[in-house]
Design an enzyme around this catalytic site. Structure first.
Site, short mmCIF file in Angstrom:
data_model
loop_
_atom_site.label_atom_id
_atom_site.label_comp_id
_atom_site.label_asym_id
_atom_site.label_seq_id
_atom_site.Cartn_x
_atom_site.Cartn_y
_atom_site.Cartn_z
CD GLU A 31 -3.24 -1.28 1.77
OE1 GLU A 31 -2.92 -0.11 3.52
OE2 GLU A 31 -4.27 -1.67 2.21
CD GLU A 42 -4.18 -5.59 2.88
OE1 GLU A 42 -5.17 -4.96 3.33
OE2 GLU A 42 -2.89 -5.52 3.36
#
Length: 503
Positions: A172, A291
């Site tokens: 991320e 995710e």
């Protein structure tokens, strides 16, 4: 209300990569400590790993597990987790405002993976660290011996390499919350050079570059275009993340959210195609959706710890969503979306596996149990391997604020050609009963229904707990019929079912 579904063995989306049913364990909350690892537990093995948890993970048949993060990895020194345990430092984890003992590291996790019949998907720290640490970790993990880092692994008790093939280049990195957050250009350059160095060691590695943390990020989808422009010819996958919530307590809108997921996937697929054409490349980059899950139940209770009000606690309960029957339907819808888009999404990781937004819960010094969402993931993982079928579905629809008109009945199907089975995964996300008829005549003599599992509950908010572990669970049904190439099934309002036929 009637629904028709046509399935044909020649209408194929893709051969599903089994890693579509992967998962994730991060050094966060109780995922590791009192999750997979609890040396004083009655079921602990010689390595201190909970065998009751291992048994449940094996039941799910998870092919890969991403580790050690997550936000945690962006300030993680992998060297802290190797060597004698008594010499490992305690570190302050800035991502989750907790203390990390480093009692579990690469060696312990690798041994757990063997016990759980899964493989490692390792992430390197491209937040606070970079290329050098990544190549050193790769050498430590995968080189047979005769170099500084591989000899340290051998000295630490592991002669044979771990031989990890799948690597994430950070986590991320588009997120301002990330330690070492970077612009798309900064990250793209670093990821390119790191990938180049790792491929210089082993050209057969599979590498995952960071895409957007979610489709609401202000940099999406330009982030994907910029990062892939830097890295396209050096990586195999771009990662996407998405979490689902029902803060508004509106079941109709909540259960329409998988259409947003589908839009996200196909938009990024378009960016991939654009960069591929721009690069005149023969390579194909795919999506690693590493995710995904429902995550909102625990957010309010976590605020105090995450703000630092509790100091730096060790393995506190964090992100411990207790899942409802309503979430069973959502997880079923997400998995159906991945199956239908398996030509693009080759890898996916349910985040996470134990205690932290997870299908498995544990009590310290107590039992482990299956959360409600355990079951749709179980059925997809076990029976969703083979060829994803391109179904022709005619269903009534309802209007949602989330995604406009959505079908009342959401269906995916997988053909196990080798075994001779077709499995249908069916979610009725409406408050109306549906009569579904599946045309399977093209498969020839469909001989029998070999399994029919149904999940319904009078209370959409029903949960499983330590004292009531089977409150929400599938039940074997015998209401479906198969005759003359027609499979018929009644789908109760707000229900999930899996029907498996022999063909």
């Amino acid at each position: 209300m009637k629904v028709s579904v046509v399935a044909h063995p020649q209408f194929v989306v893709a051969d599903i990569d089994p890693r579509l049913y992967g998962s994730f364990i991060e050094h966060l909350g109780r995922a590791v400590y009192t999750g997979i690892y609890e040396p004083d537990h009655g079921t602990a093995d010689q390595s201190g790993m909970r065998r009751d948890v291992i048994d449940l993970v094996k039941e799910l048949d998870v092919p890969i597990v991403r580790y050690p993060g997550g936000n945690f990895v962006s300030a993680y020194n992998w060297e802290d987790g190797v060597g004698p345990k008594e010499e490992r430092p305690v570190r302050l984890d800035l991502a989750w405002h907790t203390s990390e003992s480093n009692e579990v590291g690469l060696h312990e996790f690798a041994d757990w993976c063997v016990s759980a019949n899964t493989e490692m998907m390792l992430a390197v720290n491209l937040g606070s660290r970079g290329l050098d640490e990544a190549r050193n970790l790769l050498e430590y993990a995968n080189h047979p011996g005769g170099s500084e880092w591989s000899d340290k692994r051998i000295a630490n008790g592991r002669k044979e390499p771990f031989d990890v093939k799948l690597w994430c280049l950070g986590n991320e990195m588009d997120g301002p919350w990330q330690i070492g957050h970077k612009t798309a250009d900064e990250y793209g350059r670093l990821a390119h050079e790191t990938a180049k160095a790792m491929r210089a060691f082993d050209s057969s590695l599979e590498l995952v570059v960071c895409g957007s943390s979610n489709a609401k990020m202000p940099t999406y989808p330009e982030w994907e275009a910029t990062v892939l422009d830097h890295t396209y010819n050096e990586v195999d996958y771009i990662s996407l993340h998405m979490y689902f919530d029902n803060h508004a307590n509106d079941v109709g809108n909540y259960l329409a959210m998988n259409q947003k997921l589908d839009d996200y996937i196909m938009s990024v697929a378009g960016v991939i195609d654009y960069i591929k054409a721009k690069k005149r490349s023969s390579r194909q980059v795919y999506i690693s959706f590493d995710e995904w899950n429902v995550w909102y139940h625990s957010k309010e209770q976590d605020k105090k710890t995450l703000a630092g009000a509790d100091g730096w606690p060790f393995a506190p309960p964090l992100l411990e969503d207790i899942y409802t029957f309503e979430d069973v339907l959502q997880v079923g819808l997400i998995l159906n979306t991945f199956i239908r888009r398996s030509h693009v999404v080759r890898i996916a990781c349910l985040a996470q596996l134990v205690n932290v937004i997870a299908p498995i819960m544990t009590a310290p010094n107590g039992p482990a149990w299956r959360q409600t969402i355990f079951y749709p993931f179980l059925f997809a993982s076990r029976y969703g391997r083979g060829k994803a079928l391109d179904l022709k579905v005619k269903s009534p629809t309802y209007k949602s604020d989330t995604a406009g008109e959505v079908s009342c009945l959401d269906v995916s199907a997988v053909h196990d050609e080798e075994g001779g089975f077709v499995s249908f995964f069916v979610v009725n996300r409406s408050d109306k009963e549906m009569e579904a008829e599946f045309d399977v005549a093209a498969f020839g003599s469909a001989s029998s229904i070999v399994d029919h599992q149904v999940m319904t509950h009078a209370d959409l908010k029903a949960v499983n707990t330590e004292t009531n572990m089977d409150n929400v669970a599938p039940k074997k049904a015998d209401t479906a019929t198969l005759s003359d190439g027609r499979l018929s099934a009644t789908c109760a309002p707000y229900s999930y079912q899996m029907v498996r036929i022999k063909v």
